[in-house]
Design an enzyme around this catalytic site. Structure first.
Site, PDB file in Angstrom:
ATOM      1  N   GLU A  33       8.323   1.444  76.212  1.00 16.78           N
ATOM      2  CA  GLU A  33       9.561   0.984  76.858  1.00 16.78           C
ATOM      3  C   GLU A  33      10.067   2.041  77.844  1.00 16.78           C
ATOM      4  O   GLU A  33      11.208   2.509  77.752  1.00 16.78           O
ATOM      5  CB  GLU A  33      10.636   0.638  75.825  1.00 16.78           C
ATOM      6  CG  GLU A  33      10.268  -0.596  75.015  1.00 16.78           C
ATOM      7  CD  GLU A  33      11.414  -1.210  74.215  1.00 16.78           C
ATOM      8  OE1 GLU A  33      12.532  -0.681  74.232  1.00 16.78           O
ATOM      9  OE2 GLU A  33      11.163  -2.248  73.573  1.00 16.78           O
TER      10      GLU A  33
ATOM     11  N   GLU B 279       5.591  -5.569  70.183  1.00 15.43           N
ATOM     12  CA  GLU B 279       6.829  -5.648  69.403  1.00 15.43           C
ATOM     13  C   GLU B 279       7.335  -7.075  69.539  1.00 15.43           C
ATOM     14  O   GLU B 279       7.606  -7.522  70.657  1.00 15.43           O
ATOM     15  CB  GLU B 279       7.884  -4.662  69.923  1.00 15.43           C
ATOM     16  CG  GLU B 279       7.590  -3.227  69.567  1.00 15.43           C
ATOM     17  CD  GLU B 279       8.708  -2.270  69.957  1.00 15.43           C
ATOM     18  OE1 GLU B 279       9.883  -2.669  69.938  1.00 15.43           O
ATOM     19  OE2 GLU B 279       8.384  -1.111  70.285  1.00 15.43           O
TER      20      GLU B 279
HETATM   21  O1  AHR Z   1      11.940  -2.212  67.017  1.00 12.24           O
HETATM   22  C1  AHR Z   1      13.068  -1.454  67.298  1.00 12.24           C
HETATM   23  C2  AHR Z   1      13.048  -0.903  68.699  1.00 12.24           C
HETATM   24  O2  AHR Z   1      13.063  -1.940  69.624  1.00 12.24           O
HETATM   25  C3  AHR Z   1      11.831  -0.109  69.086  1.00 12.24           C
HETATM   26  O3  AHR Z   1      11.898   1.202  68.645  1.00 12.24           O
HETATM   27  C4  AHR Z   1      11.873  -0.168  70.575  1.00 12.24           C
HETATM   28  O4  AHR Z   1      10.637   0.016  71.196  1.00 12.24           O
HETATM   29  C5  AHR Z   1      12.525  -1.495  70.855  1.00 12.24           C
HETATM   30  O5  AHR Z   1      13.538  -1.399  71.775  1.00 12.24           O
END
Ligand code: AHR
Length: 507
Positions: free
Chosen positions: A173, A311
């Site tokens: 990110e 994610e």
């Molecule tokens: O999953 C929680 C957070 O969400 C992670 O650390 C991040 O990559 C995303 O913003």
């Protein structure tokens, strides 16, 4: 009544097993007081990792684990987590609640755990507060088999042979917690890092694959600029299109319960409309995937670069009485439906999606496992991974489900989601989910192009709010399911809010 056609003769893309991966982050109780209990714990463990979790992961064939974050990775320095555990540096996890960590779970513990589970390791490198040298050393430490400084340090710390490292992320990110970079800047940063990290001099394995930090949700400009920048080689001022400088572009997508990130409801607090709302949001991911794929295809028409959804899942408010920074949430049948919707969509887009890791494996967001002291429970989402595991490395088949929109007021979603695949032995798996909170549906399935020898079916069905708790750990479990089979037709009634797996043996 819905007609469902599975075309045995229409072979599509391979469904990479890595689509069924999980994400382990140093966040809340995912690692400490979750996966990791330490070698001296009374809780049965293998080298400090809970044995019940290892067994549970093996059962659903977890193919890949991503670690150490997420945003945690953007502040993680791997050398803090090697050497004698007693002497490791204590750190403050500034991203997640200022929790103090003793670094007892580091590179050795993670890599050994992956080896024990039999899954690929996916390490997210620190491009934000780390350096290229630090990432380079990390890869050498894990994979080096020569007489090099890092490989020798690993040997000194007790591991003679290199581990197998399959995936390496260059930044997480980076548009947000990973450094608030602009796409052009990131492209340059990535290229510079990749130039050195991809040199194989000290490595045993030439198969290390690199993943670039991709867009969050609908940032198509990010996808466009980064894919363009990383599919073009620059050599002495001339730019040529050539093999991409990445194997995958990551994509993060969460669905938030309630009115979004700043006004979250809890996992079990939903009415009929909110049930449909969160499932609709999951279903809308398909449009995002299609559009990111279209943008990527402009620069990568042969689809050499995978879209890696590393994610994903539901994000609710933390459970009452828990630390809000630890993001601990329960998991209901609604989450099982949501996972089934997502995974069916991922299967259908497996020509572009090559990896996905749900966030997070244990005790955080849409976890597959929850722990409390010695107890461990499997969530409804875990059982979805169990129902879908036959799709791993199978080939997607053409399949078509008659559908209608259901919901409350303006919140509408299709009532049925499915995907089907054929494995190496020619047998078929189909996973169907009914998103309706209150209506079952009669489904008339036709397998076109093959004769059925036998069929087995399993189901995950329970009330909408049902979940597994430490008091009632087996409230939601998979059961055998009766279907009627005659010729190449299979008839069954799928209950409201349930997921059915068909395993069809073909003559
Ligand atoms: O999953 C929680 C957070 O969400 C992670 O650390 C991040 O990559 C995303 O913003």
């Amino acid at each position: 009544m819905a007609q469902y056609l599975i075309n045995y003769l229409e072979r599509k893309s391979k469904i990479n097993k890595e689509i069924y991966g999980n994400f382990t982050e140093h966040l809340g109780r995912c690692i400490y007081d979750g996966i990791w209990v330490g070698k001296d714990s009374v809780i049965p463990n293998i080298n400090g990792v809970r044995k019940d979790i290892i067994d549970a992961f093996k059962e659903i064939k977890v193919p890949v684990l991503r670690w150490p974050g997420g945003c945690f990775a953007d502040q993680y320095h791997w050398k803090d987590g090697i050497g004698s555990i007693e002497q490791r540096k204590r750190i403050v996890n500034k991203t997640w609640g200022n929790a103090v960590e003793d670094n007892s779970f580091g590179t050795h513990e993670f890599m050994d755990m992956c080896e024990e589970i039999g899954c690929d390791a996916y390490i997210a490198g620190n491009l934000a507060t780390g350096s290229i040298q630090e990432m380079l050393d990390w890869i050498e430490y894990i994979t080096g088999d020569g007489d090099s400084e890092m490989a020798n340090l690993r040997r000194k710390n007790g591991r003679e042979e290199p581990w197998k490292l399959t995936w390496f992320g260059i930044g997480n990110e980076v548009w947000g917690c990973g450094g608030e970079m602009m796409p052009d800047y990131y492209v340059n940063q990535y290229r510079q890092a990749y130039h050195f990290l991809s040199q194989k001099g000290f490595m045993t394995s030439s198969s290390l694959k690199f993943i670039a930090s991709g867009p969050g949700s609908d940032d198509y400009e990010w996808t466009d600029k980064v894919t363009d920048g990383l599919t073009t080689q620059t050599y002495c001022m001339s730019q040529i299109k050539s093999d991409p400088l990445m194997d995958g572009l990551s994509f993060h997508h969460y669905v938030f319960g309630g009115d979004g990130y700043f006004n979250l409801r809890r996992a079990r607090e939903f009415d009929e409309k909110e049930w449909y709302d969160i499932i609709r949001k999951a279903a809308e991911t398909e449009e995002l995937i299609t559009r990111h794929d279209t943008v990527m295809t402009r620069h990568d028409p042969e689809k050499k670069v995978g879209l890696m959804i590393d994610e994903w899942g539901a994000w609710y408010g933390s459970e009452e009485g828990t630390n809000p920074a630890f993001l601990f949430q329960q998991n209901t049948m609604c989450d099982a439906i949501l996972a089934a919707v997502y995974l069916n969509i991922f299967n259908k887009h497996s020509d572009r999606i090559k990896l996905a890791t749900i966030a997070q494996a244990v005790n955080v967001l849409q976890s597959v496992v929850l722990t409390e002291g010695e107890k461990m429970i499997l969530t409804p989402t875990y059982y979805v991974f169990e129902l879908f595991k036959k799709h791993q490395d199978a080939v997607l088949l053409g399949s078509y489900m008659e559908n209608r929109e259901i919901g409350v007021d303006e919140v509408k979603v299709n009532n049925l989601f499915e995907s089907s695949s054929i494995d190496a032995d020619g047998n078929v798996a189909a996973t169907i989910c009914n998103t309706s909170i209150d209506s079952s549906e009669q489904i008339e399935t036709t397998l076109f192009g093959a004769e059925i020898e036998s069929i087995k079916a399993r189901i995950l069905a329970q009330d909408a709010h049902a979940c597994n708790t430490f008091e009632e750990p087996e409230n939601v479990v998979i059961k055998d399911f009766d279907v009627i089979c005659s010729g190449n037709r299979i008839d069954f009634e799928i209950p409201a809010g349930s997921i059915v797996e068909l395993s069809i043996k073909v003559k």
